[in-house]
Design a protein around this motif. Structure first.
Motif, short mmCIF file in Angstrom:
data_model
loop_
_atom_site.label_atom_id
_atom_site.label_comp_id
_atom_site.label_asym_id
_atom_site.label_seq_id
_atom_site.Cartn_x
_atom_site.Cartn_y
_atom_site.Cartn_z
N LEU A 232 -44.10 -14.22 -41.92
CA LEU A 232 -44.63 -14.70 -40.55
C LEU A 232 -43.31 -15.47 -39.54
O LEU A 232 -43.52 -14.89 -38.63
N GLU A 233 -42.74 -16.17 -40.13
CA GLU A 233 -41.65 -17.12 -39.63
C GLU A 233 -40.77 -15.93 -39.24
O GLU A 233 -40.14 -16.15 -38.37
N THR A 234 -40.41 -15.72 -40.32
CA THR A 234 -38.96 -14.53 -39.83
C THR A 234 -39.36 -13.81 -39.01
O THR A 234 -38.57 -13.62 -38.10
N ILE A 235 -40.91 -13.53 -38.46
CA ILE A 235 -41.23 -11.47 -37.77
C ILE A 235 -41.07 -12.58 -36.75
O ILE A 235 -40.48 -12.42 -35.62
N LEU A 236 -42.23 -13.84 -36.23
CA LEU A 236 -41.36 -14.29 -35.02
C LEU A 236 -40.50 -14.73 -34.77
O LEU A 236 -40.85 -14.95 -33.61
#
Length: 265
Positions: free
Chosen positions: A18-22
């Motif tokens: 999620l950190e990467t996507i956001l």
């Protein structure tokens, strides 16, 4: 920094995903000066529909997502309907009076200035597992321009796939994780075929499949497989080592009729 919400300790790999996507979504939306990009999700249980919770949010406006989960707003409505949503002024919308009142009543001490800088919002929802729903959202200081929703729609499949795989691998086991990956792959293949045939966008293709699934009470994955088989006039390719999805005659007929509606032939 990404603010994490209701992420199970078993879902630690999801934090990195999620950190990467956001982070990537934020970079693409920089021209619109995002105040927050966030992922919310919910899973329906035996007692009722999915109750959305915040999984992760990036930006100073992260608390605005919490406010919507309490008072209602575009994130909640988009997850409930399954349709993308955008508004140029979230505070002026009569659909969410309690949300505006939460700001005016001073229920956000220390957050009022940030919340007041938010005007537009866009939300791209999706289904991600049996009975589960998710949404990728962004709030901005100006109108929610169409390109904002286009960016969210492009990253929505990554959010859904991440949730599906992590949930399956940590809760249901590795075999179910592979099944979920296979399901996502064939659904994306069917969406691509619909886009190519009709010229619609990816979300509209998803809506076509989802509507057929809901109207006939057939799993979306099964309709997607039957659609690919109908288009190619041959069994859909499926990975070895896992049970095959074999559409029955009813599902094949639904796929045929759906394709006729899309192509006019």
């Amino acid at each position: 920094m990404v603010e994490h919400g209701a992420v199970s300790p078993e879902w630690k790999p999801l934090i990195t995903l999620l950190e990467t996507i956001l982070g990537r979504v934020w970079e693409e939306l920089e021209p619109w000066q995002p105040r927050c990009v966030a992922v919310t999700a919910g899973h329906a249980g035996a007692s009722g529909p999915a109750v959305p919770v915040k999984l992760a949010a990036l930006g100073a406006g992260a608390s605005f997502i919490d406010a919507q989960l309490e008072h209602g707003g575009p994130v909640v409505d988009a997850m409930a309907s399954g349709d993308p949503m955008s508004t140029d002024n979230v505070w002026a919308e009569p659909r969410w009076p309690a949300l505006a009142q939460s700001l005016l009543a001073g229920q956000a001490p220390g957050r009022r200035e940030v919340w007041a800088s938010i005007s537009g919002m866009a939300v791209a929802p999706s289904g991600w597992h049996h009975g589960g729903g998710a949404a990728l959202s962004c709030c901005v200081p100006g109108p929610a321009a169409e390109p904002i929703l286009e960016v969210l729609n492009r990253y929505e499949p990554l959010v859904a796939a991440s949730l599906t795989v992590v949930h399956a691998s940590t809760v249901d086991g590795a075999d179910d994780s592979l099944r979920m990956l296979r399901s996502r792959a064939v659904i994306e293949q069917a969406k691509g075929a619909i886009v190519a045939a009709s010229g619609c966008d990816a979300h509209s293709a998803w809506v076509r499949l989802r509507t057929a699934s809901q109207n006939f009470n057939i799993k979306l994955r099964d309709i997607a497989v039957a659609l690919i088989e109908h288009i190619g006039q041959a069994p859909a390719e499926q990975p070895a080592g896992l049970p095959f999805t074999r559409p029955d005659d009813v599902t094949r007929d639904v796929a045929r009729r759906t394709w006729q509606e899309i192509t006019g032939r």
